[in-house]
Design a protein around this motif. Sequence first.
Motif, short mmCIF file in Angstrom:
data_model
loop_
_atom_site.label_atom_id
_atom_site.label_comp_id
_atom_site.label_asym_id
_atom_site.label_seq_id
_atom_site.Cartn_x
_atom_site.Cartn_y
_atom_site.Cartn_z
N UNK A 142 0.86 -1.18 0.00
CA UNK A 142 0.00 0.00 0.00
C UNK A 142 0.90 1.23 0.00
N UNK A 143 0.70 2.10 -0.96
CA UNK A 143 1.54 3.29 -1.05
C UNK A 143 0.65 4.53 -0.95
N UNK A 144 1.22 5.59 -0.42
CA UNK A 144 0.51 6.85 -0.31
C UNK A 144 0.20 7.17 1.13
N UNK A 145 -0.19 8.38 1.38
CA UNK A 145 -0.55 8.81 2.71
C UNK A 145 -1.70 9.80 2.57
N UNK A 146 -2.09 10.37 3.68
CA UNK A 146 -3.06 11.45 3.60
C UNK A 146 -2.43 12.65 2.91
N UNK A 147 -3.26 13.56 2.48
CA UNK A 147 -2.79 14.78 1.83
C UNK A 147 -2.49 15.81 2.92
N UNK A 148 -1.34 16.44 2.83
CA UNK A 148 -0.96 17.48 3.79
C UNK A 148 -0.93 18.82 3.08
N UNK A 149 -1.52 19.83 3.71
CA UNK A 149 -1.41 21.19 3.20
C UNK A 149 -0.24 21.85 3.91
N UNK A 150 0.76 22.23 3.15
CA UNK A 150 1.96 22.87 3.70
C UNK A 150 1.88 24.35 3.40
N UNK A 151 1.86 25.14 4.43
CA UNK A 151 1.76 26.60 4.27
C UNK A 151 3.07 27.16 3.71
N UNK A 152 3.02 28.38 3.17
CA UNK A 152 4.23 28.94 2.53
C UNK A 152 5.44 29.05 3.45
N UNK A 153 5.24 29.35 4.70
CA UNK A 153 6.38 29.54 5.62
C UNK A 153 6.79 28.24 6.31
N UNK A 154 6.10 27.16 6.03
CA UNK A 154 6.31 25.90 6.71
C UNK A 154 7.24 24.98 5.92
N UNK A 155 7.99 24.15 6.62
CA UNK A 155 8.86 23.16 5.99
C UNK A 155 8.17 21.80 6.00
N UNK A 156 8.50 20.97 5.02
CA UNK A 156 7.90 19.64 4.94
C UNK A 156 8.65 18.60 5.75
N UNK A 157 9.75 18.96 6.37
CA UNK A 157 10.61 17.98 7.04
C UNK A 157 9.90 17.29 8.20
N UNK A 158 9.04 17.99 8.93
CA UNK A 158 8.39 17.35 10.08
C UNK A 158 7.40 16.27 9.63
N UNK A 159 6.77 16.45 8.49
CA UNK A 159 5.87 15.42 7.97
C UNK A 159 6.67 14.30 7.31
N UNK A 160 7.71 14.66 6.59
CA UNK A 160 8.53 13.67 5.89
C UNK A 160 9.23 12.74 6.87
#
Length: 89
Positions: free
Chosen positions: A38-56
């Motif tokens: 099973x591949x994929x996750x929920x969709x995350x909305x990343x705001x302009x000032x936010x980094x994706x590292x905490x979700x990744x």
Amino acid sequence: MKTNNTEGLTTFEINVLVQQGGRFVIFPNTISKLVKKFKGSNIYFVRPEESTIKYALKHFILNLKSCWSESFFQPIYIIKSLFYLMKGG
């Protein structure tokens, strides 16, 4: 699929944030149940000032915990997942 981080925002506010650089991101999860993957996750909305590292990082640790010893090809899927996580989802 559920969209995370949009709680309390109207559609107009989301459109404005997307125009300012916000984005929707899906991080790869590889969970193997013997043969099925099973591949994929929920969709995350990343705001302009936010980094994706905490979700990744959360999804990478999940991949390491659940997939490393299940089959011969799982390390390949984890390395591929790490590549996509480093790119930002």
